[in-house]
Design a protein around this motif. Structure first.
Motif, PDB file in Angstrom:
ATOM      1  N   ILE A 234       1.252  -0.974  -3.152  1.00  0.00           N
ATOM      2  CA  ILE A 234      -0.148  -1.130  -2.771  1.00  0.00           C
ATOM      3  C   ILE A 234      -0.422  -0.437  -1.441  1.00  0.00           C
ATOM      4  CG2 ILE A 234      -1.892  -2.815  -2.055  1.00  0.00           C
ATOM      5  CD1 ILE A 234      -1.448  -2.775  -5.029  1.00  0.00           C
ATOM      6  N   LYS A 235       0.501  -0.566  -0.485  1.00  0.00           N
ATOM      7  CA  LYS A 235       0.331   0.055   0.830  1.00  0.00           C
ATOM      8  C   LYS A 235       0.219   1.569   0.709  1.00  0.00           C
ATOM      9  CE  LYS A 235       3.780   0.366   3.761  1.00  0.00           C
ATOM     10  NZ  LYS A 235       4.819   0.041   4.774  1.00  0.00           N
ATOM     11  N   ASN A 236       1.057   2.174  -0.143  1.00  0.00           N
ATOM     12  CA  ASN A 236       0.991   3.621  -0.336  1.00  0.00           C
ATOM     13  C   ASN A 236      -0.356   4.039  -0.925  1.00  0.00           C
ATOM     14  OD1 ASN A 236       3.582   4.000   0.653  1.00  0.00           O
ATOM     15  ND2 ASN A 236       4.531   3.815  -1.368  1.00  0.00           N
ATOM     16  N   SER A 247      -3.818   1.743  11.448  1.00  0.00           N
ATOM     17  CA  SER A 247      -3.025   1.194  12.544  1.00  0.00           C
ATOM     18  C   SER A 247      -2.058   0.142  12.014  1.00  0.00           C
ATOM     19  CB  SER A 247      -3.947   0.566  13.597  1.00  0.00           C
ATOM     20  OG  SER A 247      -4.583  -0.584  13.064  1.00  0.00           O
ATOM     21  N   LYS A 248      -1.111  -0.217  12.863  1.00  0.00           N
ATOM     22  CA  LYS A 248      -0.124  -1.235  12.491  1.00  0.00           C
ATOM     23  C   LYS A 248      -0.805  -2.574  12.189  1.00  0.00           C
ATOM     24  CE  LYS A 248       3.985  -3.600  14.264  1.00  0.00           C
ATOM     25  NZ  LYS A 248       4.926  -3.705  15.414  1.00  0.00           N
ATOM     26  N   ASN A 249      -1.779  -2.941  13.008  1.00  0.00           N
ATOM     27  CA  ASN A 249      -2.482  -4.212  12.795  1.00  0.00           C
ATOM     28  C   ASN A 249      -3.312  -4.189  11.518  1.00  0.00           C
ATOM     29  OD1 ASN A 249      -1.460  -5.515  15.041  1.00  0.00           O
ATOM     30  ND2 ASN A 249      -3.141  -4.927  16.371  1.00  0.00           N
ATOM     31  N   SER A 250      -3.946  -3.052  11.236  1.00  0.00           N
ATOM     32  CA  SER A 250      -4.738  -2.943  10.010  1.00  0.00           C
ATOM     33  C   SER A 250      -3.862  -3.123   8.782  1.00  0.00           C
ATOM     34  CB  SER A 250      -5.448  -1.579   9.961  1.00  0.00           C
ATOM     35  OG  SER A 250      -6.438  -1.488  10.957  1.00  0.00           O
ATOM     36  N   LEU A 254      -4.065  -6.067   5.865  1.00  0.00           N
ATOM     37  CA  LEU A 254      -4.110  -5.780   4.435  1.00  0.00           C
ATOM     38  C   LEU A 254      -2.952  -6.458   3.699  1.00  0.00           C
ATOM     39  CD1 LEU A 254      -5.029  -1.988   4.631  1.00  0.00           C
ATOM     40  CD2 LEU A 254      -6.521  -3.848   3.853  1.00  0.00           C
ATOM     41  N   GLU A 255      -1.787  -6.503   4.335  1.00  0.00           N
ATOM     42  CA  GLU A 255      -0.636  -7.159   3.703  1.00  0.00           C
ATOM     43  C   GLU A 255      -0.874  -8.659   3.559  1.00  0.00           C
ATOM     44  OE1 GLU A 255       4.225  -7.587   4.205  1.00  0.00           O
ATOM     45  OE2 GLU A 255       3.033  -6.583   5.749  1.00  0.00           O
ATOM     46  N   MET A 256      -1.486  -9.276   4.575  1.00  0.00           N
ATOM     47  CA  MET A 256      -1.778 -10.714   4.492  1.00  0.00           C
ATOM     48  C   MET A 256      -2.784 -11.002   3.388  1.00  0.00           C
ATOM     49  SD  MET A 256      -1.746 -12.222   8.387  1.00  0.00           S
ATOM     50  CE  MET A 256      -2.362 -10.812   9.255  1.00  0.00           C
ATOM     51  N   VAL A 257      -3.782 -10.125   3.236  1.00  0.00           N
ATOM     52  CA  VAL A 257      -4.760 -10.279   2.155  1.00  0.00           C
ATOM     53  C   VAL A 257      -4.084 -10.102   0.809  1.00  0.00           C
ATOM     54  CG1 VAL A 257      -6.805  -9.269   1.090  1.00  0.00           C
ATOM     55  CG2 VAL A 257      -6.738  -9.620   3.565  1.00  0.00           C
ATOM     56  N   PHE A 258      -3.142  -9.162   0.734  1.00  0.00           N
ATOM     57  CA  PHE A 258      -2.410  -8.933  -0.510  1.00  0.00           C
ATOM     58  C   PHE A 258      -1.688 -10.205  -0.957  1.00  0.00           C
ATOM     59  CE2 PHE A 258       1.739  -7.913  -2.454  1.00  0.00           C
ATOM     60  CZ  PHE A 258       1.317  -7.243  -3.599  1.00  0.00           C
ATOM     61  N   HIS A 259      -1.108 -10.912  -0.009  1.00  0.00           N
ATOM     62  CA  HIS A 259      -0.354 -12.124  -0.332  1.00  0.00           C
ATOM     63  C   HIS A 259      -1.248 -13.358  -0.481  1.00  0.00           C
ATOM     64  CE1 HIS A 259       3.558 -10.271  -0.059  1.00  0.00           C
ATOM     65  NE2 HIS A 259       3.262  -9.766   1.136  1.00  0.00           N
ATOM     66  N   SER A 260      -2.405 -13.367   0.186  1.00  0.00           N
ATOM     67  CA  SER A 260      -3.307 -14.527   0.096  1.00  0.00           C
ATOM     68  C   SER A 260      -4.743 -14.074   0.317  1.00  0.00           C
ATOM     69  CB  SER A 260      -2.931 -15.591   1.131  1.00  0.00           C
ATOM     70  OG  SER A 260      -3.892 -16.624   1.148  1.00  0.00           O
ATOM     71  N   ALA A 278     -10.334  -9.083  18.047  1.00  0.00           N
ATOM     72  CA  ALA A 278      -9.578  -7.882  17.680  1.00  0.00           C
ATOM     73  C   ALA A 278      -9.399  -7.807  16.161  1.00  0.00           C
ATOM     74  CB  ALA A 278      -8.226  -7.878  18.374  1.00  0.00           C
ATOM     75  N   ILE A 279      -9.160  -8.962  15.533  1.00  0.00           N
ATOM     76  CA  ILE A 279      -9.049  -9.001  14.067  1.00  0.00           C
ATOM     77  C   ILE A 279     -10.361  -8.537  13.430  1.00  0.00           C
ATOM     78  CG2 ILE A 279      -8.869 -10.554  12.072  1.00  0.00           C
ATOM     79  CD1 ILE A 279      -6.181 -10.074  13.270  1.00  0.00           C
ATOM     80  N   GLU A 280     -11.482  -9.052  13.931  1.00  0.00           N
ATOM     81  CA  GLU A 280     -12.792  -8.704  13.363  1.00  0.00           C
ATOM     82  C   GLU A 280     -13.073  -7.207  13.486  1.00  0.00           C
ATOM     83  OE1 GLU A 280     -15.282 -11.289  15.556  1.00  0.00           O
ATOM     84  OE2 GLU A 280     -14.901 -13.049  14.272  1.00  0.00           O
ATOM     85  N   LYS A 281     -12.661  -6.606  14.616  1.00  0.00           N
ATOM     86  CA  LYS A 281     -12.856  -5.162  14.788  1.00  0.00           C
ATOM     87  C   LYS A 281     -12.037  -4.382  13.760  1.00  0.00           C
ATOM     88  CE  LYS A 281     -13.955  -5.267  19.733  1.00  0.00           C
ATOM     89  NZ  LYS A 281     -13.492  -4.858  21.091  1.00  0.00           N
ATOM     90  N   ASN A 282     -10.785  -4.802  13.539  1.00  0.00           N
ATOM     91  CA  ASN A 282      -9.943  -4.137  12.547  1.00  0.00           C
ATOM     92  C   ASN A 282     -10.525  -4.282  11.142  1.00  0.00           C
ATOM     93  OD1 ASN A 282      -7.062  -3.038  13.454  1.00  0.00           O
ATOM     94  ND2 ASN A 282      -7.576  -4.759  14.792  1.00  0.00           N
ATOM     95  N   ILE A 283     -11.027  -5.479  10.824  1.00  0.00           N
ATOM     96  CA  ILE A 283     -11.614  -5.719   9.502  1.00  0.00           C
ATOM     97  C   ILE A 283     -12.847  -4.847   9.294  1.00  0.00           C
ATOM     98  CG2 ILE A 283     -12.886  -7.443   8.149  1.00  0.00           C
ATOM     99  CD1 ILE A 283     -10.888  -9.519   9.085  1.00  0.00           C
ATOM    100  N   GLN A 284     -13.672  -4.711  10.351  1.00  0.00           N
ATOM    101  CA  GLN A 284     -14.868  -3.877  10.234  1.00  0.00           C
ATOM    102  C   GLN A 284     -14.498  -2.429   9.918  1.00  0.00           C
ATOM    103  OE1 GLN A 284     -17.987  -4.853  10.118  1.00  0.00           O
ATOM    104  NE2 GLN A 284     -18.627  -2.749   9.783  1.00  0.00           N
TER     105      GLN A 284
END
Length: 311
Positions: A234-236, A247-250, A254-260, A278-284
């Motif tokens: 999925i990441k690829n 980015s690493k945080n992004s 996405l990985e956390m959403v993939f799992h839950s 910071a999370i909200e900025k990455n999500i946007q």
């Protein structure tokens, strides 16, 4: 006074109704006094100097001249507000603490302006009348709850009547004596839920203070994955679809959403050890990049990865 363990717990929880972080002493010291004034007009709180935007402890250096200037700025709050300003060493770094209890002579003003705490932010009001209206509308001021400065607990209370009241109310002596430090209960509740591998509770601070505990449950909502598909695959696909380097945080989000698909922003912030902002900025950015979307409402919805598993 806060201990090293208290500070570590508060920083893990992040900024909120009772906590504000600053990476250093701001050029305008009035910014510190505004936050302290807002805490005093609410439920009290702590301001930590030496914590960056990602909740990392970076330490702060304050000499005697700057220390005196900060104290002078705090003294401008009217009426006079007792505060504690001290240093705590955490992992070899100095964190400066400004601690204040909920004020007994509300409202408090700074340079003619009144500040109150609204959730994790401070709001400026302009007149005493507006402040009184705010507290009354928030059900925080009652005539029979106003403090009596002349009351002496040792001499003015009828201990026999009080003991009768305690028995009728079925209150234990131990329970009456339990008074905890402002803000520490919230941090301990969050830590306890994390240790139990349960979702963090939601704290509602507008009007009546409310805590919402959530069950640990699986949902039928789809996060965009299918059986037999692992995260690396999925990441690829997401990286190929992305119009910019992720980015690493992004990628972690996405990985956390993939799992839950029902993972919350506070849970993401706790896992990545960064602020919710910071999370909200990455999500946007992920939404703008058409990699992630939110289904239904923010209260009862779920996340979905925008990928085509059929291609």
């Amino acid at each position: 006074m806060l201990t090293k363990e208290d500070i570590l717990s508060i920083t893990r929880s992040g900024e909120g109704y009772n906590a504000e972080f600053k990476s250093r002493v701001p050029n305008k010291l009035k910014e510190l006094s505004e936050e302290i004034c807002a805490f005093a007009n609410a439920a009290g709180g702590v301001l930590l100097l030496g914590i960056d935007d990602n909740n990392n402890i970076i330490g702060a250096s304050i000499d005697n001249t700057k220390l005196s200037a900060i104290q002078n700025s705090l003294n401008e709050i009217n009426p006079h507000l007792p505060t504690e300003l001290y240093k705590v060493e955490v992992d070899g770094k100095d964190v400066w603490v400004i601690e204040v209890n909920s004020g007994k002579q509300k409202p408090y003003a700074l340079s003619g302006a009144i500040y109150v705490r609204q959730g994790p932010n401070s709001q400026k009001l302009t007149t005493v009348e507006q402040m009184r209206d705010f507290f009354q509308q928030s059900d925080r001021i009652y005539f029979d709850e106003a403090p009596c400065a002349e009351f002496d607990l040792r001499e003015d209370i009828d201990h026999e009547w009080f003991e009768e009241f305690r028995i009728e109310a079925k209150l234990s002596k131990v329970r009456i004596e339990l008074v905890e430090q402002v803000g520490s209960g919230i941090s301990r509740m969050r830590d306890a839920m994390i240790r139990a591998e349960l979702p963090e509770p939601d704290f509602k601070t507008e009007g009546m203070f409310t805590i919402i505990f959530k069950r640990s449950k699986s949902s039928g909502k789809s996060s965009g994955k299918s059986s037999g598909t692992d995260w690396e695959e999925i990441k690829n696909m997401l990286q190929k679809k992305s119009q910019r380097k992720l980015s690493k945080n992004s990628l972690k989000i996405l990985e956390m959403v993939f799992h839950s698909s029902e993972v919350t922003i506070p849970e993401m912030a706790k896992k990545l050890k960064i602020t919710e902002r910071a999370i909200e900025k990455n999500i946007q950015k992920l939404k703008e990049n058409q990699l992630l979307e939110r289904e239904e409402s923010n209260r009862a919805g779920y996340w979905r990865l925008l990928i085509d598993l059929e291609s």
